[in-house]
Scaffold this motif. Structure first.
Motif, PDB file in Angstrom:
ATOM      1  N   LEU A 133      40.467  65.058  15.092  1.00 44.02           N
ATOM      2  CA  LEU A 133      40.295  63.758  15.727  1.00 44.02           C
ATOM      3  C   LEU A 133      41.035  63.696  17.055  1.00 44.02           C
ATOM      4  O   LEU A 133      40.470  63.248  18.069  1.00 44.02           O
ATOM      5  N   SER A 140      42.784  66.216   5.098  1.00 42.84           N
ATOM      6  CA  SER A 140      42.806  64.908   5.756  1.00 42.84           C
ATOM      7  C   SER A 140      43.958  64.753   6.732  1.00 42.84           C
ATOM      8  O   SER A 140      43.787  64.194   7.820  1.00 42.84           O
ATOM      9  N   VAL A 180      34.302  61.870   7.732  1.00 47.39           N
ATOM     10  CA  VAL A 180      35.379  61.744   6.747  1.00 47.39           C
ATOM     11  C   VAL A 180      34.857  61.125   5.453  1.00 47.39           C
ATOM     12  O   VAL A 180      35.234  61.534   4.347  1.00 47.39           O
ATOM     13  N   LEU A 181      33.974  60.142   5.568  1.00 43.86           N
ATOM     14  CA  LEU A 181      33.407  59.509   4.375  1.00 43.86           C
ATOM     15  C   LEU A 181      32.616  60.508   3.541  1.00 43.86           C
ATOM     16  O   LEU A 181      32.637  60.446   2.300  1.00 43.86           O
ATOM     17  N   THR A 202      44.474  59.555   1.792  1.00 42.79           N
ATOM     18  CA  THR A 202      44.326  59.866   3.213  1.00 42.79           C
ATOM     19  C   THR A 202      45.383  59.162   4.043  1.00 42.79           C
ATOM     20  O   THR A 202      45.898  59.723   5.022  1.00 42.79           O
ATOM     21  N   PHE A 258      40.904  57.515  -0.803  1.00 42.71           N
ATOM     22  CA  PHE A 258      41.080  56.797   0.460  1.00 42.71           C
ATOM     23  C   PHE A 258      42.562  56.543   0.740  1.00 42.71           C
ATOM     24  O   PHE A 258      43.046  56.800   1.852  1.00 42.71           O
ATOM     25  N   PHE A 294      34.951  57.685  17.335  1.00 49.31           N
ATOM     26  CA  PHE A 294      35.678  57.397  16.104  1.00 49.31           C
ATOM     27  C   PHE A 294      34.726  57.079  14.963  1.00 49.31           C
ATOM     28  O   PHE A 294      34.953  57.498  13.819  1.00 49.31           O
ATOM     29  N   LEU A 295      33.662  56.326  15.243  1.00 47.31           N
ATOM     30  CA  LEU A 295      32.687  56.015  14.200  1.00 47.31           C
ATOM     31  C   LEU A 295      32.007  57.281  13.694  1.00 47.31           C
ATOM     32  O   LEU A 295      31.770  57.428  12.484  1.00 47.31           O
ATOM     33  N   THR A 296      31.699  58.203  14.594  1.00 43.61           N
ATOM     34  CA  THR A 296      31.123  59.480  14.173  1.00 43.61           C
ATOM     35  C   THR A 296      32.098  60.246  13.285  1.00 43.61           C
ATOM     36  O   THR A 296      31.716  60.837  12.265  1.00 43.61           O
ATOM     37  N   PHE A 297      33.369  60.219  13.655  1.00 46.26           N
ATOM     38  CA  PHE A 297      34.395  60.901  12.866  1.00 46.26           C
ATOM     39  C   PHE A 297      34.550  60.249  11.496  1.00 46.26           C
ATOM     40  O   PHE A 297      34.720  60.941  10.486  1.00 46.26           O
ATOM     41  N   VAL A 298      34.483  58.911  11.439  1.00 50.51           N
ATOM     42  CA  VAL A 298      34.615  58.196  10.163  1.00 50.51           C
ATOM     43  C   VAL A 298      33.476  58.570   9.217  1.00 50.51           C
ATOM     44  O   VAL A 298      33.689  58.750   8.006  1.00 50.51           O
TER      45      VAL A 298
END
Length: 279
Positions: A219, A211, A130-131, A180, A177, A123-127
């Motif tokens: 995801l 998004s 997305v950022l 999204t 943001f 999830f952190l990699t995906f965030v």
């Protein structure tokens, strides 16, 4: 009710004893590795680094508490105590996450915990991905709506105002943001200049599709794929994680925290008696 106090509570003193016990445990572990010429292995372990950071945070917390309660700092004691409580909250959250690592030794909860950690890493990699998208769209939207306002020679017949939701990069980033999460509608991109409204609406629609459809589908696909991958290797990874924790504590000759503080004064005596016995 009254919540203010002027000294450390009994819970604070108990927590201080545990912190000192854990500091002794970490120092003992590092000392044993140093004697074997493997001191750098301590820093190569994520668990050791996390423990050191948390203990350092607790040490700063108690230093600030002692300064705020027992030192003469005048009116600054309020800010010192408040800062210490902020730091304690962060350390307490880190401890709760750190405690989960010991669940790995359980035959049922261990694989579940490793699956959870794998999902968090994914999830952190995906965030991060997305950022990067959000930064690009925010910069594009801010540039489009600032084109007329920042022009050195705008037409006299244009009385242009930038919508507050996208007035600048920071506001555009917040708008993207919340878009999204579905909290911003297309009306936030309307202005009294038609070209900017059209281009902004197009960017809004493109980002909404990316998004809510593409990235969200990606995801879910990554999560299910990672979950099945972890489950396929769950037993092997669990046995490895369990053996690592067991070996870590098997090599520690001290008693459990905080009783290792009690056994510390007797350790030199035990070594001396053992040496005399085998001489």
């Amino acid at each position: 009710g009254e919540v203010s106090r002027t000294e450390l509570s009994a819970i604070d003193w108990i927590l201080l004893v545990f912190v000192l016990g854990y500091i002794l445990q970490e120092w003992t572990q590092f000392y044993h590795l140093h004697k074997k010429g493997k001191a750098m292995e301590y820093l190569h372990s994520f668990d050791n680094v996390a423990d050191s950071i948390l203990l350092f945070g607790f040490v700063i917390y108690f230093v600030l508490m002692f300064i705020g309660y027992y030192a003469d700092v005048g009116g600054s004691s309020f800010d010192v105590i408040r800062t210490s409580y902020y730091l304690f909250g962060c350390c307490a959250l880190g401890c709760s996450i750190r405690i989960l690592s010991y669940v790995r030794i359980h035959p049922i909860l261990g694989p579940v915990q490793m699956s959870f950690v794998g999902m968090i890493q994914l999830f952190l990699t995906f965030v991060i991905m997305v950022l990067i998208f959000m930064l690009g769209f925010s910069l594009a939207i801010a540039s489009v709506y600032s084109s007329v306002a920042h022009s050195p020679d705008p037409p006299n017949d244009i009385n242009y105002t930038i919508p507050s939701a996208i007035d600048g990069f920071a506001a555009s980033f917040r708008t993207v943001f919340w878009t999204t999460l579905g909290g911003v509608g297309i009306d936030s991109f309307e202005s009294n200049s038609r070209p900017e409204t059209v281009i902004g609406s197009i960017l809004y629609l493109v980002w909404s599709i990316i998004s809510s459809r593409i990235l969200l589908g990606l995801l879910f696909g990554l999560v299910f794929s990672k979950f099945y991958e972890i489950q396929a290797n769950a037993e092997t990874e669990w046995k490895f994680a369990r053996s690592s924790i067991v070996l870590e504590f098997a090599e520690d000759p001290l008693m459990p925290v905080p009783f290792n503080l009690i056994s510390l004064p007797f350790k030199p005596c035990c070594k001396y008696l053992a040496k005399r016995r085998f001489q």
